[in-house]
Design an enzyme around this catalytic site. Structure first.
Site, short mmCIF file in Angstrom:
data_model
loop_
_atom_site.label_atom_id
_atom_site.label_comp_id
_atom_site.label_asym_id
_atom_site.label_seq_id
_atom_site.Cartn_x
_atom_site.Cartn_y
_atom_site.Cartn_z
CG PHE A 299 5.19 0.43 -7.14
CD1 PHE A 299 4.52 1.16 -6.16
CD2 PHE A 299 4.84 0.61 -8.46
CE1 PHE A 299 3.54 2.07 -6.52
CE2 PHE A 299 3.86 1.51 -8.82
CZ PHE A 299 3.20 2.25 -7.85
CG ASP B 99 6.03 -5.59 -12.68
OD1 ASP B 99 6.30 -4.93 -13.70
OD2 ASP B 99 5.31 -5.15 -11.75
CE LYS C 156 6.88 2.61 -14.59
NZ LYS C 156 6.18 3.86 -14.31
#
Length: 471
Positions: free
Chosen positions: A159, A244, A273
């Site tokens: 993802f 990532d 985030k």
């Protein structure tokens, strides 16, 4: 006369004064009706109880305290509404800074870049974006420009975001369905398979390999040597290695970056985030200088890639404050310590309870996987629920955790049998005890057939079947 959308403000514009606190107080009762009418009604139906958040806790309107193990999908690494972060943002607003003077250099962006690069010794440049998916999109462009190659290799179950480039390397088909055709130039390989990666790179068309050091959808852990093998193969075949770390970075796994556990040095590291403490959209690409210089190689290409709000003062200041909190409160060490305790406790539960199939994770990124049990009674109950909807069993754990133990947690992905814990890095020993007691009680209840948990399972299964029949 047309009704004003904000009735507490006077119609006479010459006397009109905007007061955000008064506005919130006056219309707090409309929180859910406004969202249902104008935004996502389905999300409103999911959750209608929380009134405020402080640190690792959420509180409802009656003052009851909940332990949040989602932390906004990992956004609130330092907890919600940290006083230093609030003070910093208020200070920026009071300073009258020349924010987003696009033909000037931002001091705060320079300071944040300096702090971030200080956590690595091999990366030289930072590109700021507004989100994790924007950081991913930038990394794809940078890789293609720097190498002159078209292909990006990614992993199954990955993802990386939901904009079109990121969506095109999403390893879960449920996110792609209905949005085709997707972008070309992306090759999927199995996660944790160096041989498959070598086959994908050997043709010499790959600009980069992008991977989550721990996959968020399922908390899938690589073998100890996998990331090092991937870095070696990328060097061998001239591809860039992109880590990532949007979910795993910022101390989540007990190190600032998850790749540090394997002494790996990617060509690009992506952050987002938790970077701003949850109060301002932000993303960052940390990269080697030679890659950056390939993209921005001439004066007339200085703006060949960018984003209007990418280096805004609020996001940059929030990032600086977040890093200060992490260091001053030793949150990375706390994540390592509390995470180790929780993993040990869950592993003990796996020995006691046959429905617990596996426990995975590192630091405060933990997955508890459930699976088909051995006993005939449990096997029959499991099969009944799972036949209706794959992954439904996990709701028999998450719902009682919330309703009976005030713990907010969710399944790690669509049709997934893993419950993921992603708490704020500020949790303490008492929170760990709360988590351990709650999970132990609910999992123990799930082994009693018949019982309240399986009664809930029949109710959820009936609702699912009725919903399916009505389509």
């Amino acid at each position: 006369m047309k009704t004003l959308p904000f009735p507490e403000l006077k119609a006479d514009r010459s006397q009109r004064r905007f007061d955000i606190r008064a506005l919130i107080a006056a219309r707090e009762g409309e929180r859910y009706s406004l969202n249902a009418k104008h935004l996502n009604e389905m999300m409103v139906r999911v959750f209608q109880t929380i009134g405020r958040g402080v640190g690792q806790y959420l509180y409802d309107r009656h003052g009851a305290r909940y332990l949040d193990l989602l932390s906004g999908w990992g956004v609130f690494g330092i907890g919600r509404n940290h006083p230093l972060l609030r003070e910093t943002l208020n200070g920026v607003l009071a300073a009258d800074l020349p924010n987003l003077a696009q033909m000037d250099a931002s001091l705060l962006a320079g300071l944040l870049a300096e702090r971030l690069l200080g956590f690595t010794h091999w990366l030289d440049k930072v590109f700021f974006a507004n989100s994790g998916t924007e950081a991913v999109e930038a990394a794809v462009k940078f890789a293609r420009r720097a190498t002159g190659r078209p292909e990006i290799v990614y992993c199954s179950d990955a993802f990386h975001g939901l904009t079109y480039g990121a969506l095109s390397m999403n390893g879960d088909a449920v996110f792609k369905e209905g949005f085709e055709p997707l972008a070309p130039g992306f090759t999927e390989i199995p996660f944790n398979d160096p041989a498959a990666l070598e086959r994908a790179l050997a043709a010499g068309r790959a600009a980069a390999f992008i991977v989550e050091p721990i996959q968020g959808k399922g908390v899938n852990m690589p073998d100890e040597s996998y990331l090092a093998d991937a870095a070696r193969l990328c060097r061998k075949y001239g591809a860039l290695f992109i880590a990532d770390e949007i979910q795993t970075g910022m101390g989540r796994t007990g190190r600032f970056l998850a790749v540090e556990h394997g002494d790996v040095e990617p060509d690009m590291v992506l952050l987002s985030k938790a970077l701003s403490g949850g109060h301002a959209p932000v993303g960052a690409v940390l990269t080697r200088k030679h890659i950056f210089d390939k993209v921005f190689d001439r004066m007339d290409r200085a703006v060949v890639h960018g984003s209007t709000f990418a280096r805004n003062d609020l996001a940059m200041a929030a990032g600086l404050a977040t890093l200060e909190v992490m260091e001053s409160e030793r949150l990375i060490a706390n994540a390592a310590r509390t995470g180790a305790r929780l993993l040990k406790s869950f592993e003990a539960m796996a020995q006691r309870y046959q429905l617990v199939k596996a426990v995975r994770g590192r630091g405060l990124m933990i997955g508890v996987e459930f699976g088909n049990p051995q006993s005939l009674k449990l096997k029959a109950a499991w099969s009944l629920v799972e036949a209706v909807n794959a992954g439904l069993f996990c709701q028999l754990i998450t719902i009682p955790l919330f309703k009976e133990h005030n713990i907010l947690v969710q399944v790690a992905g669509h049709a997934n049998h893993t419950i993921k814990l992603l708490p704020a890095l500020v949790i303490d020993e008492s929170d760990c005890g709360w988590i351990e007691r709650a999970f132990d009680a609910v999992i123990a209840d799930s082994h009693r057939v018949p019982g309240a948990v399986w009664s809930l399972g029949r109710t959820l299964a009936d609702h699912a079947l009725k919903a399916r029949a009505s389509k």
